[in-house]
Structures are given as structure tokens and as C-alpha cells.
Design a protein around this motif. Structure first.
Motif, mmCIF file in Angstrom:
data_model
loop_
_atom_site.group_PDB
_atom_site.id
_atom_site.type_symbol
_atom_site.label_atom_id
_atom_site.label_comp_id
_atom_site.label_asym_id
_atom_site.label_seq_id
_atom_site.Cartn_x
_atom_site.Cartn_y
_atom_site.Cartn_z
ATOM 1 N N UNK A 29 0.827 -1.200 0.000
ATOM 2 C CA UNK A 29 0.000 0.000 0.000
ATOM 3 C C UNK A 29 0.870 1.261 0.000
ATOM 4 N N UNK A 30 1.363 1.594 -1.168
ATOM 5 C CA UNK A 30 2.158 2.807 -1.359
ATOM 6 C C UNK A 30 1.646 3.517 -2.601
ATOM 7 N N UNK A 31 1.975 4.791 -2.761
ATOM 8 C CA UNK A 31 1.606 5.456 -4.018
ATOM 9 C C UNK A 31 2.232 4.737 -5.205
ATOM 10 N N UNK A 32 1.485 4.613 -6.259
ATOM 11 C CA UNK A 32 1.950 3.847 -7.407
ATOM 12 C C UNK A 32 3.264 4.387 -7.957
ATOM 13 N N UNK A 33 3.432 5.706 -7.893
ATOM 14 C CA UNK A 33 4.643 6.292 -8.460
ATOM 15 C C UNK A 33 5.889 5.985 -7.622
ATOM 16 N N UNK A 34 5.684 5.467 -6.395
ATOM 17 C CA UNK A 34 6.830 5.150 -5.526
ATOM 18 C C UNK A 34 7.187 3.668 -5.536
ATOM 19 N N UNK A 35 6.620 2.915 -6.446
ATOM 20 C CA UNK A 35 6.784 1.471 -6.388
ATOM 21 C C UNK A 35 8.233 1.023 -6.575
ATOM 22 N N UNK A 36 9.056 1.853 -7.216
ATOM 23 C CA UNK A 36 10.459 1.475 -7.411
ATOM 24 C C UNK A 36 11.303 1.740 -6.163
ATOM 25 N N UNK A 37 10.707 2.360 -5.157
ATOM 26 C CA UNK A 37 11.440 2.678 -3.929
ATOM 27 C C UNK A 37 11.265 1.611 -2.859
ATOM 28 N N UNK A 38 10.452 0.630 -3.131
ATOM 29 C CA UNK A 38 10.141 -0.373 -2.111
ATOM 30 C C UNK A 38 10.697 -1.734 -2.524
ATOM 31 N N UNK A 39 11.113 -2.488 -1.534
ATOM 32 C CA UNK A 39 11.574 -3.860 -1.748
ATOM 33 C C UNK A 39 10.937 -4.757 -0.686
ATOM 34 N N UNK A 40 10.513 -5.926 -1.123
ATOM 35 C CA UNK A 40 9.878 -6.891 -0.218
ATOM 36 C C UNK A 40 10.644 -8.207 -0.302
ATOM 37 N N UNK A 41 10.944 -8.784 0.868
ATOM 38 C CA UNK A 41 11.679 -10.046 0.933
ATOM 39 C C UNK A 41 10.838 -11.072 1.691
ATOM 40 N N UNK A 42 10.807 -12.273 1.154
ATOM 41 C CA UNK A 42 10.149 -13.391 1.822
ATOM 42 C C UNK A 42 11.197 -14.441 2.138
ATOM 43 N N UNK A 43 11.383 -14.730 3.426
ATOM 44 C CA UNK A 43 12.402 -15.679 3.872
ATOM 45 C C UNK A 43 13.769 -15.324 3.289
ATOM 46 N N UNK A 44 14.043 -14.006 3.182
ATOM 47 C CA UNK A 44 15.335 -13.551 2.688
ATOM 48 C C UNK A 44 15.441 -13.463 1.180
ATOM 49 N N UNK A 45 14.421 -13.914 0.457
ATOM 50 C CA UNK A 45 14.440 -13.866 -1.008
ATOM 51 C C UNK A 45 13.586 -12.693 -1.499
#
Length: 534
Positions: free
Chosen positions: A33-49
Motif C-alpha cells: 500500500x504505497x503510491x503507485x509512483x513510488x513502487x520502485x522505492x520499495x523492496x519486499x523479501x520473503x524468507x530472505x528472497x
């Protein structure tokens, strides 16, 4: 837009509806849930991947999404990095094929009920003479907490582990230990004259003048790796293991009162252990601690540890020795297999007693420094061997028995390895085999179709057919007289092939008991004399 919590991560099903968490073995979307234009600023990791993020329209709205792939039950760590902020969250994927109540009952069964039933069944049949076993009603989670509380907190007359570890952290037993190490000859402080010959015989250890380059030097230093500290470490590890398993069971049972106490005891025990850093240098005790030393008798902290350990292992309980119980959600399919295996063993022992069989061998129950344990190890050896004194029938129960392409009983195709093989050898040398495969599977993985009326998978039934056709004796005769899967669905017979799918649902085992009694009674009273009746 600042992101302060991982609540900014939302799970959606494929229709775009918000869900609390992913379902077992069901794909989902993870929305950021972030502004669409900021999507390149976020990173998500699952179990380190790192999870790939993408922009997609879902339920009429543009969203920043990541794919959640099909997952087994368990705990999953999600890490979110956004605008120089890093947050973590643990996601719990709960089982869907059985209810949370059934999962809790299975853990309780595995923790004490089924191991105790196995031990009592063996004792009734003449094994385990001299072992004091509890009755099934004697051990509950509340009683387990009493035992753990006494071990950790102590009693009026005896300090518990927290005080013992804190006391020993300040003043613990150590001894002077002599070691011999190879050093350059100019660094020798106390050479060992008796070992000079080793310096001359050691390879590549002579200089051009024929003199040793290195010598054995005698070093004397303090060591905490002594019997008394090994006993303390064993006591701590046994209590920690039991506390972890009781905590898991309380969590599964939603027993918040006991769970809160278990969490508090865990925290207190960890703090005390952190103080006792000397235990990091102490090795595992390699034998049953029967030796009583002057340190254990005279030093109050060590004496309290000895008394606490003896009380703890004398507690009337039989435990399953299996590390998968430490992380039950992640190992649900393995634990379900062990649960089904133990039920087959329990009913086999009941039927054996009723039909006059004696126990020739057992590799299930033993006693060591941890107490009384049940182990079901798939090492190819029978865990139970029964014989009948009159008609000389021999019955062997072998978990994960491997049938290779050669041997007295063999596979006519590729290697077969059923979860449970019950091999029956009659007095004339002929063999009959009963196969049981506990499977945490359904025909449908769609949560809308999952219920106790679900059907077994075609693949599992085909595997039963493969066992029946492939496993043979030296004369090439098919020897599988019966094959069944145990699964959390409803009863389905396949009479033309002597195959069944048996309902095995934790917390409601009456139907499973009835079917197993029928099958195993028929097997033990004379399988060669009659064809199987469904």
C-alpha cells in the motif's frame, strides 16, 4: 508517504478480496500500500528472497503486487524496505485440511498420549519390565506446566534453573587440564621428554641438521568442560525442549493462560542462560548421569541442579523423540505421517494382546539420560516383532520399509518404500504384507471443497495398486494382501483390489480405530486361511 508498519502489506485472494493470511497451498497476492509512483522505492523479501513487484489492475483498482506462491503451513518472515525504513513481520499459514482444533489435538497426541499408549501396550505384552509408566489421564498441559515451573522456578526447598544458572555464572566448577600442543622448539615452555621420539618420527619435522622443528609442549589451563557442568547443560536443554513443545501445544490450543506463562518462563530461562556463558565451552554428556561427585553433593547450586534433573526425568511421561515437533506447522505432513504410524502401532499392540501374540523384539521405547522416549526411525529395521507361541506366525512392523529389486521380499519394478509395512510370515515360510500410508492429502486443494468428506488423491490410490502388484516373494508371488492410505477424509473402499482409504482425523479417531481393529485382527488370526472381507 511514510510507511510505519508492515500493516501496509495486505494479502488478497485472486478476486481482489482482502484475506487475513494466505491459505495452505493456495496462491494469493501480496499488495504493497504505497503510491503507485513510488513502487520502485520499495523492496519486499520473503524468507530472505526478494519478491518481484509489479503493477496490475485487480478488482477495478491499480495495485502494487507481488505473487504469493503455494505454501505449506508454517511461519514465514516478510521484510519490507521503504524510504530508509525496514520492518519485519511473521506470517502464519495455518492448515486447511484439518481444523485448528484437530491440529492442536494431533500435537497433544504426539507429545504424550500416543507415545504413552505405545509404551503401555508394550508393557502389557510383556516388554518394558521395570519401567514405571503413567496412566493416560495423568498428563495434561497444565500438569506439564507444573513440572516445568518447578524445574525453572524451583520450590521452597530448592532453587530452579534460573537461579542455578545465575549463581554458576559467578562461580562455576573448573579443573586444571593438561594438554599437549605442537609448537616451534624456540616457543617450548615445558617440553615432554617422554614424547621426544614423536618429534623425530613426525613427518617433515626435521631441519637440515636433523633437529626437530616442532616439539610437544605441555600446557596446563583451566577447563569448565567437566561432568558437573555437563549435567547442568543437559538439565537446561531438556527443560528448554519440553518448554518449547508445551508452548507450541498451548499456542495450537489457544490456551492463552498457559501460553502466557510458558512465554514468561521461556524469557526468564533465556536470560539466565545468557548469563551462564561458560556453558558454551561445555560438551554434551555422553552417558547416563549416574555418578555422584563431591561437587554435586557439597556445592549448593550443583546439588540443586542434580535434584532438579532427577525430579524432571522421573516425571511420569513418555515423550516422542522427534525434532519435527519443535516446528510443528512447518512439518505438518511429516507429523501427520508419524501420528498415523503410531495409531497403527497402538492398535496392533491391542490386537496382539487379544490374539495371544508375544513380543519378540521392540525398538520403539527406551530410556536414556532424557527419560522415557518413543522413537520411530525409518532405518529399515523392524520396530516391533511379534510371535505366536502356538502356530509360530511372525509379525514384523517396519516403518518406511524399502523393497528393492532383490531380496526375500522384493519389488518387481522400481524400488518401493511404503510408510508402514506389516510383514507376516507363516510357519510354512509364506509371506503376506499389509501396507499403510498416512497421507496429509486430498483430491482437491480448493479450500471451498476441503472438508472431512474429501476424497483421496488418485495418485495415492495408484501407489497402493503399485505396491500390490510389485511387491513379491522369491517365487514371484504377489504378497501384498491389503493396502490402505490414512488421510483426513472419508472412508472409501476399493474391494476389487483390497485397497481402502481410511478416515484418520485427529480428535475423532473412533472410525479409524474400528477399521484398524478389523484389518489387524484379520491379519493376525490367520491371513492365509481366508480371503479378505470388506
Amino acid at each position: 508517504m511514510d510507511l510505519h508498519h508492515t500493516s501496509k502489506l495486505v494479502f488478497l485472494n485472486h478476486d481482489g478480496k482482502k484475506i487475513k493470511a494466505p491459505l495452505e497451498w493456495q496462491p494469493a497476492y501480496l499488495e504493497v500500500l504505497i503510491p503507485l509512483e513510488n513502487r520502485r522505492e520499495v523492496q519486499v523479501y520473503l524468507q530472505g528472497q526478494k519478491l518481484p513487484l509489479y503493477l496490475m489492475e485487480l478488482a477495478g483498482q491499480d495495485r502494487v503486487l507481488a505473487d504469493w506462491k503455494r505454501s505449506n503451513p508454517g511461519y514465514y518472515k516478510i521484510q519490507l524496505e521503504y524510504q530508509n525504513d525496514i520492518k519485519e513481520k511473521i506470517i502464519t499459514v495455518l492448515p486447511q485440511k484439518i481444523s485448528s482444533e484437530a491440529f492442536a489435538q494431533m500435537l497433544e497426541d504426539l507429545d504424550t498420549r500416543l507415545p504413552t499408549s505405545v509404551a503401555i501396550g508394550l508393557q502389557k505384552a510383556g516388554a518394558l519390565a521395570g519401567l514405571k509408566l503413567p496412566q493416560l489421564h495423568e498428563h495434561t498441559l497444565a500438569q506439564e506446566m507444573v513440572i516445568l515451573r518447578r524445574a525453572i522456578k524451583g520450590t521452597i526447598n530448592r532453587p530452579g534453573l534460573t537461579k542455578i544458572l545465575s549463581s554458576l555464572a559467578k562461580d562455576h566448577h573448573k579443573v586444571l587440564k593438561t594438554n599437549q600442543v605442537w609448537v616451534r622448539k624456540e616457543q617450548v615452555r615445558k617440553p615432554s621428554s617422554s614424547n621426544l621420539i614423536h618429534a623425530f618420527s613426525k613427518g617433515h619435522n626435521l631441519d637440515k641438521n636433523g633437529q626437530p622443528i616442532r616439539l610437544l609442549d605441555t600446557r596446563v589451563e583451566h577447563s569448565v568442560d567437566v561432568y558437573e557442568n555437563q549435567l547442568v547443560k543437559l538439565f537446561f536443554e531438556l527443560v528448554s525442549l519440553r518448554l518449547r513443545r508445551v508452548k507450541n501445544a498451548c499456542e495450537a490450543n489457544d490456551n492463552h493462560l498457559l501460553l502466557d506463562e510458558a512465554t514468561t518462563l521461556t524469557s526468564e530461562l533465556k536470560k539466565a542462560r545468557h548469563k551462564a556463558l561458560f556453558l558454551n565451552e561445555v560438551s554434551q554428556l555422553k552417558y547416563l548421569p549416574t555418578q555422584i561427585t563431591m561437587v554435586l553433593l557439597k556445592v549448593p547450586a550443583y546439588h540443586a541442579a542434580l535434584e532438579g534433573y532427577l525430579e524432571f526425568i522421573r516425571s511420569p511421561a513418555v515423550y516422542l523423540d522427534n525434532p519435527d515437533l519443535n516446528t510443528p506447522l512447518e512439518n505438518l505432513d511429516k507429523l501427520y505421517q508419524i501420528w498415523g504410524t503410531l495409531w497403527v502401532i497402538v492398535i496392533l499392540l491391542e490386537v496382539a494382546e487379544q490374539t495371544g501374540y508375544n513380543i519378540e523384539e521392540q525398538r520403539l521405547v527406551g530410556k536414556d539420560k532424557t527419560g522415557i522416549f518413543v522413537r520411530v526411525f525409518p532405518n529399515g529395521q523392524p520396530v516391533l516383532v511379534l510371535t505366536h507361541p502356538q502356530h509360530k506366525t511372525i509379525v514384523k512392523l517396519i516403518p518406511e520399509r524399502t523393497y528393492s529389486t532383490s531380496g526375500e521380499l522384493y519389488s518387481s519394478s522400481y524400488t518401493k518404500r511404503p510408510d508402514i509395512a506389516l510383514e507376516i510370515q507363516l510357519s510354512d515360510g509364506s509371506h503376506f504384507v499389509y501396507i499403510f500410508d498416512p497421507k496429509y492429502k486430498f483430491e482437491s486443494e480448493n479450500p471451498d471443497n476441503i472438508s472431512r468428506e474429501s476424497k483421496p488423491t488418485r495418485q495415492d490410490i495408484d501407489k497402493m495398486h503399485a505396491y500390490s502388484h510389485a511387491i513379491r516373494d522369491r517365487d514371484g508371488r504377489q504378497v501384498v494382501n491389503y493396502a490402505a492410505i490414512l488421510y483426513p477424509g472419508f472412508y472409501m473402499p476399493y474391494p476389487e483390489a483390497k485397497i481402502e482409504a481410511l478416515p484418520a482425523y485427529p480428535g475423532n479417531e473412533d472410525e479409524l480405530r474400528t477399521h484398524l481393529h478389523r484389518i489387524l485382527t484379520q491379519a493376525l488370526i490367520g491371513v492365509a486361511e481366508s480371503s479378505y472381507e470388506f
